[in-house]
Design a protein around this motif. Structure first.
Motif, PDB file in Angstrom:
ATOM      1  N   SER A  23     -32.816   1.587  10.987  1.00  0.00           N
ATOM      2  CA  SER A  23     -32.947   2.636   9.977  1.00  0.00           C
ATOM      3  C   SER A  23     -34.404   2.837   9.585  1.00  0.00           C
ATOM      4  CB  SER A  23     -32.129   2.279   8.735  1.00  0.00           C
ATOM      5  OG  SER A  23     -30.763   2.134   9.039  1.00  0.00           O
ATOM      6  N   ALA A  24     -35.131   1.731   9.422  1.00  0.00           N
ATOM      7  CA  ALA A  24     -36.537   1.813   9.025  1.00  0.00           C
ATOM      8  C   ALA A  24     -37.372   2.464  10.116  1.00  0.00           C
ATOM      9  CB  ALA A  24     -37.069   0.424   8.706  1.00  0.00           C
ATOM     10  N   ALA A  25     -37.120   2.103  11.358  1.00  0.00           N
ATOM     11  CA  ALA A  25     -37.858   2.704  12.464  1.00  0.00           C
ATOM     12  C   ALA A  25     -37.561   4.198  12.566  1.00  0.00           C
ATOM     13  CB  ALA A  25     -37.508   2.003  13.774  1.00  0.00           C
ATOM     14  N   ALA A  26     -36.297   4.556  12.418  1.00  0.00           N
ATOM     15  CA  ALA A  26     -35.941   5.976  12.441  1.00  0.00           C
ATOM     16  C   ALA A  26     -36.682   6.731  11.351  1.00  0.00           C
ATOM     17  CB  ALA A  26     -34.429   6.134  12.269  1.00  0.00           C
ATOM     18  N   GLY A  27     -36.741   6.139  10.155  1.00  0.00           N
ATOM     19  CA  GLY A  27     -37.445   6.777   9.055  1.00  0.00           C
ATOM     20  C   GLY A  27     -38.918   6.973   9.339  1.00  0.00           C
ATOM     21  N   ALA A  28     -39.556   5.968   9.972  1.00  0.00           N
ATOM     22  CA  ALA A  28     -40.978   6.071  10.290  1.00  0.00           C
ATOM     23  C   ALA A  28     -41.249   7.200  11.267  1.00  0.00           C
ATOM     24  CB  ALA A  28     -41.476   4.743  10.863  1.00  0.00           C
ATOM     25  N   PHE A  29     -40.411   7.332  12.274  1.00  0.00           N
ATOM     26  CA  PHE A  29     -40.619   8.382  13.272  1.00  0.00           C
ATOM     27  C   PHE A  29     -40.275   9.758  12.714  1.00  0.00           C
ATOM     28  CE2 PHE A  29     -41.133   4.802  15.973  1.00  0.00           C
ATOM     29  CZ  PHE A  29     -41.851   5.247  17.070  1.00  0.00           C
ATOM     30  N   LEU A  30     -39.286   9.817  11.840  1.00  0.00           N
ATOM     31  CA  LEU A  30     -38.981  11.092  11.184  1.00  0.00           C
ATOM     32  C   LEU A  30     -40.150  11.550  10.330  1.00  0.00           C
ATOM     33  CD1 LEU A  30     -35.278  10.460  10.106  1.00  0.00           C
ATOM     34  CD2 LEU A  30     -36.036  12.244  11.698  1.00  0.00           C
ATOM     35  N   GLU A  31     -40.742  10.613   9.588  1.00  0.00           N
ATOM     36  CA  GLU A  31     -41.887  10.951   8.744  1.00  0.00           C
ATOM     37  C   GLU A  31     -43.062  11.459   9.573  1.00  0.00           C
ATOM     38  OE1 GLU A  31     -42.512  10.938   5.301  1.00  0.00           O
ATOM     39  OE2 GLU A  31     -40.324  10.944   5.291  1.00  0.00           O
ATOM     40  N   ALA A  32     -43.168  10.974  10.802  1.00  0.00           N
ATOM     41  CA  ALA A  32     -44.257  11.396  11.684  1.00  0.00           C
ATOM     42  C   ALA A  32     -43.951  12.702  12.404  1.00  0.00           C
ATOM     43  CB  ALA A  32     -44.556  10.298  12.697  1.00  0.00           C
ATOM     44  N   GLY A  33     -42.769  13.261  12.166  1.00  0.00           N
ATOM     45  CA  GLY A  33     -42.432  14.561  12.731  1.00  0.00           C
ATOM     46  C   GLY A  33     -41.674  14.537  14.033  1.00  0.00           C
ATOM     47  N   ALA A  34     -41.292  13.342  14.497  1.00  0.00           N
ATOM     48  CA  ALA A  34     -40.567  13.247  15.757  1.00  0.00           C
ATOM     49  C   ALA A  34     -39.116  13.671  15.587  1.00  0.00           C
ATOM     50  CB  ALA A  34     -40.616  11.811  16.286  1.00  0.00           C
ATOM     51  N   THR A  35     -38.513  14.100  16.673  1.00  0.00           N
ATOM     52  CA  THR A  35     -37.065  14.252  16.736  1.00  0.00           C
ATOM     53  C   THR A  35     -36.496  12.872  17.036  1.00  0.00           C
ATOM     54  OG1 THR A  35     -37.148  16.533  17.525  1.00  0.00           O
ATOM     55  CG2 THR A  35     -35.135  15.286  17.983  1.00  0.00           C
ATOM     56  N   VAL A  36     -35.636  12.381  16.171  1.00  0.00           N
ATOM     57  CA  VAL A  36     -35.103  11.027  16.332  1.00  0.00           C
ATOM     58  C   VAL A  36     -33.654  11.078  16.781  1.00  0.00           C
ATOM     59  CG1 VAL A  36     -34.573   8.846  15.187  1.00  0.00           C
ATOM     60  CG2 VAL A  36     -36.681  10.074  14.629  1.00  0.00           C
ATOM     61  N   CYS A  37     -33.407  10.466  17.933  1.00  0.00           N
ATOM     62  CA  CYS A  37     -32.053  10.274  18.424  1.00  0.00           C
ATOM     63  C   CYS A  37     -31.684   8.820  18.171  1.00  0.00           C
ATOM     64  CB  CYS A  37     -31.977  10.588  19.915  1.00  0.00           C
ATOM     65  SG  CYS A  37     -32.472  12.271  20.335  1.00  0.00           S
ATOM     66  N   GLY A  38     -30.564   8.607  17.526  1.00  0.00           N
ATOM     67  CA  GLY A  38     -30.161   7.254  17.188  1.00  0.00           C
ATOM     68  C   GLY A  38     -28.873   6.878  17.879  1.00  0.00           C
ATOM     69  N   ALA A  39     -28.842   5.700  18.472  1.00  0.00           N
ATOM     70  CA  ALA A  39     -27.640   5.213  19.137  1.00  0.00           C
ATOM     71  C   ALA A  39     -27.174   3.933  18.465  1.00  0.00           C
ATOM     72  CB  ALA A  39     -27.907   4.953  20.614  1.00  0.00           C
ATOM     73  N   ASP A  40     -25.857   3.805  18.347  1.00  0.00           N
ATOM     74  CA  ASP A  40     -25.286   2.595  17.758  1.00  0.00           C
ATOM     75  C   ASP A  40     -23.817   2.534  18.122  1.00  0.00           C
ATOM     76  OD1 ASP A  40     -24.631   0.373  15.974  1.00  0.00           O
ATOM     77  OD2 ASP A  40     -26.463   0.900  14.908  1.00  0.00           O
ATOM     78  N   VAL A  41     -23.281   1.319  18.171  1.00  0.00           N
ATOM     79  CA  VAL A  41     -21.847   1.155  18.369  1.00  0.00           C
ATOM     80  C   VAL A  41     -21.098   1.420  17.072  1.00  0.00           C
ATOM     81  CG1 VAL A  41     -21.796  -1.321  17.864  1.00  0.00           C
ATOM     82  CG2 VAL A  41     -20.143  -0.342  19.488  1.00  0.00           C
ATOM     83  N   VAL A  42     -21.814   1.332  15.939  1.00  0.00           N
ATOM     84  CA  VAL A  42     -21.231   1.554  14.614  1.00  0.00           C
ATOM     85  C   VAL A  42     -21.356   3.032  14.245  1.00  0.00           C
ATOM     86  CG1 VAL A  42     -21.391   0.975  12.165  1.00  0.00           C
ATOM     87  CG2 VAL A  42     -21.823  -0.778  13.899  1.00  0.00           C
TER      88      VAL A  42
END
Length: 236
Positions: A23-42
């Protein structure tokens, strides 16, 4: 001193996105303007999914211990976004408490699947796309992987494997894809607080700080860094 990065137009895939560090990594990349694709079994609807606003990412459910699932998710990400620039191998967990002679083989299989096999499979299927964009991989090892220790030797072995595979990927992709790892000490997560309630949590590492380091390792600011295992120990 504040530091800002511009990842606009670039695509990052975060595995284990529903966990504290994911979650923290996704937030960092979102703040930097990246498109974030997240994968999880949950699934995002689960109470175990910790990302505050899952609607900000493009979510792909998949079991990254299953090669068919990994291949499908990577194909969907590239088909929908046209590219892949960064892979953040964050899916992982901890198990321990027993010496080797009392450790069940199921625990061995589980930890190697979740901690090392996911990193291997995600990297394997991301690399052809990352070569096209001259992208980067950042994976999660651990400080404890630097030496053996009583009670969690299997976990340490999996995280040592992450570090060695990182070095291998860096060597095999010199000049095209950079690969680095971060080595946390104790991350300040709900699970760790529950397991170690009497510890000094103020000395543990904030997941957001590790996410920021992962962002740095993907940025042009570290363009000459590949094959590194970067300590993110905090005061722990």
């Amino acid at each position: 001193m504040s530091v800002e990065f511009d990842f606009d137009g670039e695509v990052a895939l975060v595995t284990g996105v529903g966990g504290a560090l994911g979650s923290a990594a996704a937030g960092a990349f979102l703040e930097a303007g990246a498109t974030v694709c997240g994968a999880d079994v949950v699934e995002p609807e689960s109470e175990d999914f910790l990302l505050d606003d899952p609607t900000r990412i493009d979510f792909y459910q998949g079991d990254f211990t299953d090669e068919a699932d990994v291949e499908r998710v990577l194909e969907e990400v590239v088909a929908e976004h046209g590219r892949l620039d960064y892979l953040l191998n964050i899916a992982g967990t901890w198990r321990g408490g027993d010496p080797i002679h009392e450790t069940d083989v199921d625990t061995f299989d589980f930890l190697f699947d979740v901690n090392l096999k996911t990193m291997f499979l995600a990297s394997k299927h991301a690399l052809p796309h990352l070569r096209e964009t001259e992208g980067a991989i950042v994976s999660v090892s651990a400080r404890s992987s630097l030496e053996g220790g009583a009670g969690d030797g299997i976990y340490r072995a999996t995280k040592a494997g992450v570090r060695l595979l990182t070095e291998t990927i860096a060597e095999e992709n010199l000049g095209t894809v950079r690969a680095n790892a971060v080595m946390p000490s104790v991350i300040d997560t709900p699970m760790n607080r529950e397991m170690m309630p009497d510890s000094d949590h103020s000395k543990w590492v904030d997941p957001a700080d590790i996410g920021a380091t992962m962002l740095l390792l993907c940025s042009d600011a570290s363009s000459v860094t590949s094959g590194a295992a970067v300590p993110v120990y905090g005061e722990a």
